[in-house]
Design an enzyme around this catalytic site. Structure first.
Site, PDB file in Angstrom:
ATOM      1  N   ASP A  57       0.876  -1.164   0.000  1.00 29.76           N
ATOM      2  CA  ASP A  57       0.000   0.000   0.000  1.00 29.76           C
ATOM      3  C   ASP A  57       0.915   1.215   0.000  1.00 29.76           C
ATOM      4  O   ASP A  57       1.582   1.503   1.002  1.00 29.76           O
ATOM      5  CB  ASP A  57      -0.895  -0.008   1.238  1.00 29.76           C
ATOM      6  N   ASN A  80       3.774   3.463 -10.606  1.00 33.40           N
ATOM      7  CA  ASN A  80       2.575   3.517 -11.439  1.00 33.40           C
ATOM      8  C   ASN A  80       1.315   3.876 -10.649  1.00 33.40           C
ATOM      9  O   ASN A  80       0.398   4.479 -11.205  1.00 33.40           O
ATOM     10  CB  ASN A  80       2.372   2.168 -12.134  1.00 33.40           C
ATOM     11  N   TYR A 158      -5.552  16.376  -9.705  1.00 29.98           N
ATOM     12  CA  TYR A 158      -4.814  15.339 -10.439  1.00 29.98           C
ATOM     13  C   TYR A 158      -3.742  15.950 -11.323  1.00 29.98           C
ATOM     14  O   TYR A 158      -2.580  15.521 -11.306  1.00 29.98           O
ATOM     15  CB  TYR A 158      -5.789  14.527 -11.294  1.00 29.98           C
ATOM     16  N   LYS A 162       0.475  15.592 -11.041  1.00 30.03           N
ATOM     17  CA  LYS A 162       1.356  15.036 -12.063  1.00 30.03           C
ATOM     18  C   LYS A 162       2.439  16.040 -12.458  1.00 30.03           C
ATOM     19  O   LYS A 162       3.566  15.647 -12.796  1.00 30.03           O
ATOM     20  CB  LYS A 162       0.546  14.597 -13.277  1.00 30.03           C
ATOM     21  N   THR A 193      -8.851   2.820 -18.517  1.00 31.56           N
ATOM     22  CA  THR A 193      -8.571   2.316 -17.176  1.00 31.56           C
ATOM     23  C   THR A 193      -9.665   2.819 -16.244  1.00 31.56           C
ATOM     24  O   THR A 193     -10.595   3.509 -16.666  1.00 31.56           O
ATOM     25  CB  THR A 193      -7.198   2.815 -16.675  1.00 31.56           C
TER      26      THR A 193
END
Length: 238
Positions: A57, A80, A158, A162, A193
């Protein structure tokens, strides 16, 4: 070489699973990082080859420590695991959305990478691949781009996480360059995904995105470091 080892976090599904599968096909012993034992074991069975479950985790320090203690040698680390909590712009977002997103997409990458550095340093050709996103490109966010709408500020948590991951990639590359590390970020493209299920209609096969990560994992010693690439090897602007 059949003694190469790799760890892929969040590898029980999506792009991570495809990366693990493709590395296994290249002859790697692949640690399939998964916080869920059942899903991780099913992924290992489906990947085949020398895939091994590593319960991990990435947001839990104890879990990271226990996982790192099980891996003595590592040639490739693929960070990832990632999440997207909401699509709201910052003016409408709750700060907790940012905290949760950064916990997985940024802070966990630091903790996991540092925990496995000792194992990576035992490799003659250590490689770190950070799975980023084209939406993290500030250039693409502020200029016309065929994939992303500029200026709307949506998914701010998000996208900014990144961008932060891209910065970390540069800093790790600079720090570890003299030790022979290659540290790069990958924009895998819009793929079908859990994060972007609608991409299936656009032909967004996650296996294609995974190929870019494998390419960076197999970089020769004269290859680049501290760079940001699209899945097809094209440089992505910061």
């Amino acid at each position: 070489m059949n003694d190469r080892t790799a760890l892929v976090t969040g590898a029980n599904k999506g792009i991570g699973k495809h990366i693990a599968s493709q590395l296994a096909a290249e002859g790697f012993t692949v640690y399939v990082g998964s916080r869920d034992v059942g899903r991780g074991q099913r992924a290992v069975e489906e990947i085949g080859g020398d895939a091994r479950l590593l319960v991990l985790d990435v947001t839990d320090t104890d879990s990271i420590t226990k996982a790192a203690a099980q891996v003595d040698h590592l040639d490739v680390l693929v960070n990832n695991a990632g999440i997207s909590v909401s699509l709201t712009p910052p003016a409408e977002a709750d700060a907790e959305e940012f905290r949760r997103t950064y916990e997985t997409n940024v802070f966990a990458v630091v903790e996991v990478t540092n925990a496995f550095l000792a194992a990576l340093r035992r490799s003659p050709h250590p490689r770190i691949v950070n799975i980023s996103s084209g939406t993290g490109s500030l250039t693409w966010s502020t200029n016309p781009n065929p994939q992303f709408t500029p200026g709307n500020g949506r998914a701010a948590a998000y996208r900014s996480s990144k961008a932060a991951l891209n910065a970390l990639t540069v800093f790790y590359a600079q720090t570890l360059a003299e030790e022979g590390f290659k540290v790069n970020a990958l924009a895998p493209g819009v793929r079908a995904t859990d994060l972007t299920p609608g991409a299936a209609a656009a032909g967004g096969d996650p296996a294609d995105g995974a190929q870019g990560a494998v390419r960076l994992a197999l970089l020769p010693d004269e290859g680049p470091t501290g760079a940001f690439f699209s899945w097809d090897g094209t440089p992505v602007p910061w």
